[in-house]
Design a protein around this motif. Structure first.
Motif, mmCIF file in Angstrom:
data_model
loop_
_atom_site.group_PDB
_atom_site.id
_atom_site.type_symbol
_atom_site.label_atom_id
_atom_site.label_comp_id
_atom_site.label_asym_id
_atom_site.label_seq_id
_atom_site.Cartn_x
_atom_site.Cartn_y
_atom_site.Cartn_z
ATOM 1 N N LYS A 168 65.763 -52.930 -62.118
ATOM 2 C CA LYS A 168 66.688 -53.837 -61.427
ATOM 3 C C LYS A 168 67.977 -53.085 -61.130
ATOM 4 O O LYS A 168 68.709 -52.703 -62.037
ATOM 5 C CB LYS A 168 66.976 -55.027 -62.324
ATOM 6 N N ASN B 87 87.679 -64.996 -65.784
ATOM 7 C CA ASN B 87 86.903 -66.002 -66.509
ATOM 8 C C ASN B 87 87.701 -66.395 -67.742
ATOM 9 O O ASN B 87 87.635 -65.726 -68.773
ATOM 10 C CB ASN B 87 85.530 -65.442 -66.893
ATOM 11 N N PRO C 111 71.659 -52.651 -58.621
ATOM 12 C CA PRO C 111 72.545 -53.448 -57.795
ATOM 13 C C PRO C 111 72.139 -53.322 -56.332
ATOM 14 O O PRO C 111 71.610 -52.295 -55.929
ATOM 15 C CB PRO C 111 73.909 -52.820 -58.036
ATOM 16 N N LYS D 65 81.381 -62.413 -53.114
ATOM 17 C CA LYS D 65 81.444 -61.593 -54.318
ATOM 18 C C LYS D 65 80.563 -62.192 -55.419
ATOM 19 O O LYS D 65 79.769 -61.510 -56.049
ATOM 20 C CB LYS D 65 82.897 -61.508 -54.786
ATOM 21 N N GLU D 66 80.708 -63.498 -55.616
ATOM 22 C CA GLU D 66 79.908 -64.144 -56.651
ATOM 23 C C GLU D 66 78.435 -64.112 -56.295
ATOM 24 O O GLU D 66 77.582 -63.957 -57.151
ATOM 25 C CB GLU D 66 80.378 -65.578 -56.862
ATOM 26 N N ALA E 64 76.982 -60.697 -57.127
ATOM 27 C CA ALA E 64 76.926 -60.403 -58.564
ATOM 28 C C ALA E 64 75.812 -61.196 -59.240
ATOM 29 O O ALA E 64 75.427 -60.916 -60.353
ATOM 30 C CB ALA E 64 78.264 -60.734 -59.219
ATOM 31 N N GLU E 65 75.309 -62.197 -58.533
ATOM 32 C CA GLU E 65 74.212 -62.992 -59.090
ATOM 33 C C GLU E 65 72.999 -62.111 -59.350
ATOM 34 O O GLU E 65 72.234 -62.357 -60.265
ATOM 35 C CB GLU E 65 73.850 -64.092 -58.082
ATOM 36 N N GLY E 66 72.861 -61.062 -58.543
ATOM 37 C CA GLY E 66 71.810 -60.073 -58.787
ATOM 38 C C GLY E 66 70.462 -60.526 -58.318
ATOM 39 O O GLY E 66 69.710 -61.128 -59.002
ATOM 40 N N ILE F 258 78.524 -50.618 -63.579
ATOM 41 C CA ILE F 258 77.830 -51.616 -62.790
ATOM 42 C C ILE F 258 78.354 -53.018 -63.164
ATOM 43 O O ILE F 258 78.687 -53.277 -64.313
ATOM 44 C CB ILE F 258 76.331 -51.472 -63.066
ATOM 45 N N GLY G 283 91.818 -63.217 -60.820
ATOM 46 C CA GLY G 283 90.919 -62.146 -61.229
ATOM 47 C C GLY G 283 90.658 -61.047 -60.217
ATOM 48 O O GLY G 283 90.116 -60.010 -60.581
ATOM 49 N N ARG G 284 90.986 -61.267 -58.950
ATOM 50 C CA ARG G 284 90.716 -60.267 -57.922
ATOM 51 C C ARG G 284 91.966 -60.054 -57.086
ATOM 52 O O ARG G 284 92.653 -61.011 -56.762
ATOM 53 C CB ARG G 284 89.603 -60.731 -56.975
ATOM 54 N N GLY H 223 76.961 -58.900 -63.778
ATOM 55 C CA GLY H 223 76.048 -59.887 -63.206
ATOM 56 C C GLY H 223 74.733 -59.280 -62.748
ATOM 57 O O GLY H 223 73.757 -59.992 -62.536
ATOM 58 N N ASN H 224 74.686 -57.948 -62.593
ATOM 59 C CA ASN H 224 73.452 -57.305 -62.144
ATOM 60 C C ASN H 224 72.466 -57.054 -63.282
ATOM 61 O O ASN H 224 71.353 -56.599 -63.039
ATOM 62 C CB ASN H 224 73.784 -55.969 -61.471
ATOM 63 N N PHE I 25 82.189 -61.553 -68.164
ATOM 64 C CA PHE I 25 82.839 -61.513 -66.861
ATOM 65 C C PHE I 25 81.838 -60.912 -65.889
ATOM 66 O O PHE I 25 81.632 -59.708 -65.864
ATOM 67 C CB PHE I 25 84.103 -60.670 -66.932
ATOM 68 N N ARG I 26 81.183 -61.779 -65.109
ATOM 69 C CA ARG I 26 80.031 -61.327 -64.341
ATOM 70 C C ARG I 26 80.374 -60.350 -63.238
ATOM 71 O O ARG I 26 79.578 -59.480 -62.900
ATOM 72 C CB ARG I 26 79.282 -62.534 -63.761
ATOM 73 N N THR I 27 81.565 -60.475 -62.655
ATOM 74 C CA THR I 27 81.897 -59.580 -61.550
ATOM 75 C C THR I 27 82.576 -58.301 -62.036
ATOM 76 O O THR I 27 82.854 -57.412 -61.247
ATOM 77 C CB THR I 27 82.808 -60.288 -60.528
ATOM 78 N N GLU I 28 82.850 -58.207 -63.339
ATOM 79 C CA GLU I 28 83.515 -57.012 -63.867
ATOM 80 C C GLU I 28 82.468 -56.015 -64.380
ATOM 81 O O GLU I 28 81.379 -56.402 -64.776
ATOM 82 C CB GLU I 28 84.455 -57.398 -65.017
#
Lengths: 515, 340
Positions: B8, B215, B10, B334-335, B338-340, A415, B281-282, A418-419, A368-371
């Motif tokens: 790396k 997800n 956030p 948001k997505e 999170a891609e970073g 964190i 999910g949000r 996804g990071n 779950f990338r945003t979690e």
């Protein structure tokens, strides 16, 4: 607009007529291509002659797909020169390539099953009447003629989806031909075909070659390549190793060119000494498993404290096998036994409760990338640590332990996942199964796309789990992964188990030859 | 590990915070703007009576929105909520003795049994939806559309164009009664919102709801029983709609065909305007509360400043569209981060 691509092609065809037969239809000179600092191709010269079938082989990542994508206009930017019939060209898209007479049939067919065969052949440029209505009669007649020229007899009004895969592929091939392609690139055309279907495909390909068309035949199946190709080019690590007449090659010689045996730089996972121990207790076994689609009579036995490797080419059923073991895909026939008890999983949740853990090949499917990291770790064990109310403090503690053990960076539980880098995400995907050791761990492509450091970490973790008694199955299309990890190896081909190695020394060429 | 991995971090600062919080900030900001606007435009807006009026008008929608929040958090939708509320309200009337002048065939039962049976029917209808969505595999959008029509059919058959007026005393009290000048319906709605918030935030089930919405594939590959969670939220939604229907008919003082026609759009709007992601999910109950207040303030305020009532309909549509744009945009932001 419906005929524009055809017209352009005829324009491009003109110089080839004047050229001699020995002039290549396509010539690549000093081609290099990098992706973000990684060299995918290094100074490659490569040419395709008029009226030849050219086999192209190499391991995953050897550079053959990159080369073909450049030729087919998918990758626009590269260093070097590209000449079609002696004329320098520069494609900006696949459309440009097709206009110059180069067409590609991908491994995953792009047919529309619910349309008729004729509609699929003419997709995007159906013939129309003067009033702008689709001219069905003309379309069907032309499609029938087109397909007949391949030596096939298919009713063009048949629904595409009702044809066997082999015929669908030939229809797609005829679509590419109809758009005027003189050079056709076939990517893994035999991977989904049965032997008679392969024979039919070869007949068609020989007929096309005799008509003066050129064909690039990319495949992992070396027997197929040697059977059909006039010349074969071998790629390794982004370089062309050799181009040779197929008649002068054997399967063994091709394999040694592919893996560069005898060269000084022997890498990790080039060979392995297997030590399967049949006295170890069986944890999970499948007998004659079929899923009705991909898998046929697959039998596999997983033993306590042992890593079983399953090797095969892409599309050979590895993914389906893993999904079936984890209760995602239903078993159509055959038995699945855990600790001697026959069992059927109604859901993945049932499989998890039976002690099976699964890390799929694609991290996005697993995480779950945003979690935050801790929620990713705890998802598989929530019912073990909480009855009704969540104890987030406990979740964080557990995550912190794993982060420390697995050296996950950065070492933070809050964190968003996804990071993290790919290797660290893979470690989180593993960590979620480690709090309560599973009986069986299914790992699909556990090291794909990782840098060396992360790869070594994952290998170390997996071996440590084996030593703690987990029965592990590693499914991979990368021989190195299998040879580095496995205690025994099963080789799959087209949904079936074709070979098992249990003891003794094996190397990459054994795997490649078997699959 | 390589250095690149450890360094790396956030994305820092305001941008990260804003893109994370956009779905929460935008609705609160909207609410403040609306309140200020109507307070300036109308002197009665800020009176205690009017504020209580806003709350009581929002209370029935709020009960529906609680169930809908669960459904939307899993990434599904329930279009049957309003029709179901009406059918359940009418079912309750069907089990209650009606005055002679109401020409409806009824099966009068004691109040307690009537209430239990009515709630059971709501759960049963929810179970049918759950079965269709999870076992048969009908997309929730279509399955609940069918359930909407079925519920409308039940309503039509039971009242046959008539209107029922009498409901069990306890329900009448909850729906229409007051305590210390406060409507019981507001209290019921508030308690339900609070309970739902606790479930979503502090229970295992709540976590599964968020993870399935975040997800679905990953949840399934982590061994979560996704079908069970989706089935459960469908039943919860139906139960909430049923409760809203029971209290609603008491609140209106009548049960009739089309009694809840406005509530589908309002309830979905409340959840979405509040910022709960349409993709699942949000979001959560906090967002739904803000959404309910935004819509409540908007409806009330537009009445107070005596705007053309036809224009009012259009304004509601435009507000919903604006909320949808923000909703989708917030998801992309948001997505993206999170891609970073």
């Amino acid at each position: 607009m419906n005929t524009s691509s055809v017209r352009l092609t005829e324009g491009a065809k003109a110089p080839s007529v004047s050229g001699s037969d020995t002039m290549p239809i396509l010539e690549m000179r000093h081609v290099s291509k990098s992706f973000g600092g990684v060299k995918a191709l290094r100074d490659v010269d490569f040419s395709i002659l008029h009226g030849e079938i050219h086999g192209l082989v190499g391991e995953n990542g050897a550079g053959k797909s990159t080369m073909m994508k450049i030729i087919a206009g998918v990758h626009a930017g590269f260093e070097g020169e590209m000449l079609v019939s002696g004329q320098p060209v520069h494609f900006r898209s696949a459309r440009d390539a097709l206009a110059a007479g180069i067409g590609m049939v991908h491994q995953e067919l792009s047919v529309i099953p619910d349309l008729s065969v004729a509609e699929n052949v003419f997709l995007g440029h159906q013939p129309v009447t003067s009033t702008g209505v689709i001219d069905w009669r003309r379309m069907n007649d032309m499609a029938r003629e087109q397909i007949a020229s391949l030596g096939l007899n298919i009713d063009p009004t048949t629904r595409m989806g009702s044809l066997p895969v082999g015929l669908q592929q030939l229809v797609e091939l005829s679509r590419v031909l109809f758009s005027g392609a003189k050079l056709i690139i076939l990517d893994e055309p035999t991977s989904a075909l049965s032997p008679p279907e392969i024979e039919r495909l070869f007949t068609v390909l020989r007929r096309l070659r005799d008509d003066g068309r050129s064909i690039v035949f990319i495949s992992h199946f070396l027997d197929d390549v040697l059977a059909i190709a006039d010349r074969v080019t071998v790629f390794r690590n982004g370089e062309k190793v050799i181009t040779e007449h197929a008649a002068k090659l054997t399967k063994d010689s091709v394999i040694s060119h592919m893996i560069g045996r005898g060269s000084a730089n022997m890498h990790m996972g080039e060979s392995a000494d297997l030590a399967a121990d049949d006295s170890k207790p069986i944890v999970l076994s499948v007998q004659q498993a079929s899923d009705g689609v991909m898998l046929h009579d697959v039998s596999l036995t997983l033993r306590k404290g042992e890593i079983s490797g399953v090797y095969g080419f892409m599309g050979c059923g590895l993914i389906e096998l893993a999904r079936t073991l984890f209760g995602k895909n239903a078993l159509k026939s055959g038995t699945l036994m855990i600790d001697g008890q026959s069992i059927r999983f109604a859901s993945t949740s049932a499989a998890r409760q039976a002690g099976i853990a699964y890390v799929p090949e694609n991290r996005k499917m697993m995480l779950f990338r945003t979690e935050p990291v801790f929620k990713n770790v705890s998802i598989a064990i929530l019912d073990r640590i909480h009855s009704i109310l969540l104890k987030t403090g406990r979740e964080r503690e557990i995550s912190e332990t794993h982060i420390k053990d697995l050296q996950i960076r950065p070492p933070r539980t809050d964190i968003a996942l996804g990071n993290l880098s790919g290797g660290n995400q893979q470690k989180v995907a593993l960590a979620k199964w480690l709090t309560h050791l599973p009986q069986v761990l299914i790992l699909s492509e556990p090291t794909r796309g990782m840098d060396v450091g992360a790869k070594e970490d994952v290998i170390r973790i997996v071996k440590a789990l084996r030593d703690r008694g987990v029965a592990i199955v590693v499914l991979s299309t990368e021989p190195e992964t299998i040879l580095t990890l496995a205690d025994r190896v099963t080789v799959m081909k087209k949904g079936m188990v074709v070979k098992e190695f249990t003891t003794g020394h094996i190397d990459k060429s054994d795997l490649l030859a078997a699959a | 590990m390589t250095l690149a991995d450890s360094t790396k971090s956030p994305k820092s600062g305001l941008k990260q915070f804003l893109s994370d919080q956009m779905r929460n900030i935008a609705p609160i900001f909207t609410l403040i703007i609306l309140v200020l606007f109507f307070a300036v435009q109308s002197p009665v807006f800020f009176s205690v009576d009017n504020l209580l009026n806003i709350l009581s008008n929002a209370s029935i929608t709020g009960i529906i929105a609680v169930g809908l929040t669960f459904v939307i958090l899993t990434g599904e939708i329930d279009l049957s909520v309003a029709a179901l509320a009406n059918a359940i309200g009418i079912t309750m009337a069907f089990f209650t003795i009606q005055p002679d002048y109401v020409n409806i065939a009824t099966i009068p039962l004691p109040g307690v049994i009537c209430i239990i049976l009515t709630i059971a029917s709501a759960v049963a209808l929810g179970a049918v939806t759950a079965f269709g969505v999870t076992k048969i595999g009908i997309p929730s959008f279509i399955m609940t559309l069918a359930m909407m029509q079925i519920a409308n059919g039940v309503s039509a058959l039971l009242v046959r164009g008539q209107i029922a007026y009498i409901f069990p005393d306890f329900i009448t009290l909850l729906g229409a009664g007051k305590i210390f000048g406060l409507r019981w319906s507001i209290i019921v709605c508030s308690l339900l919102l609070l309970f739902a918030h606790l479930v979503l935030t502090y229970t295992r089930f709540g976590r599964y709801v968020f993870m399935v919405g975040g997800n679905r594939e990953a949840a399934e590959y982590s061994g979560v029983n996704v079908k069970m969670i989706i089935g459960a939220v469908m039943v919860i939604s139906a139960a909430c709609s049923g409760l809203a229907g029971m209290l609603g008919v008491a609140y209106f003082g009548s049960a009739q065909q089309n009694g809840f026609d406005d509530f589908l759009l309002t309830a979905i709007s409340a959840v979405v305007v509040g910022g709960t992601s349409l993709f699942g999910g949000r979001g959560g109950i906090g967002n739904t509360i803000i959404g309910l207040l935004v819509l409540g303030v908007l409806n009330n305020g537009l009445d107070l400043i005596q705007i053309d009532s036809f224009l009012k309909i259009l304004i509601r549509g435009l507000i919903l569209l604006a909320a949808l744009v923000i909703n989708v945009y917030a998801q992309k932001l948001k997505e993206g981060t999170a891609e970073g």
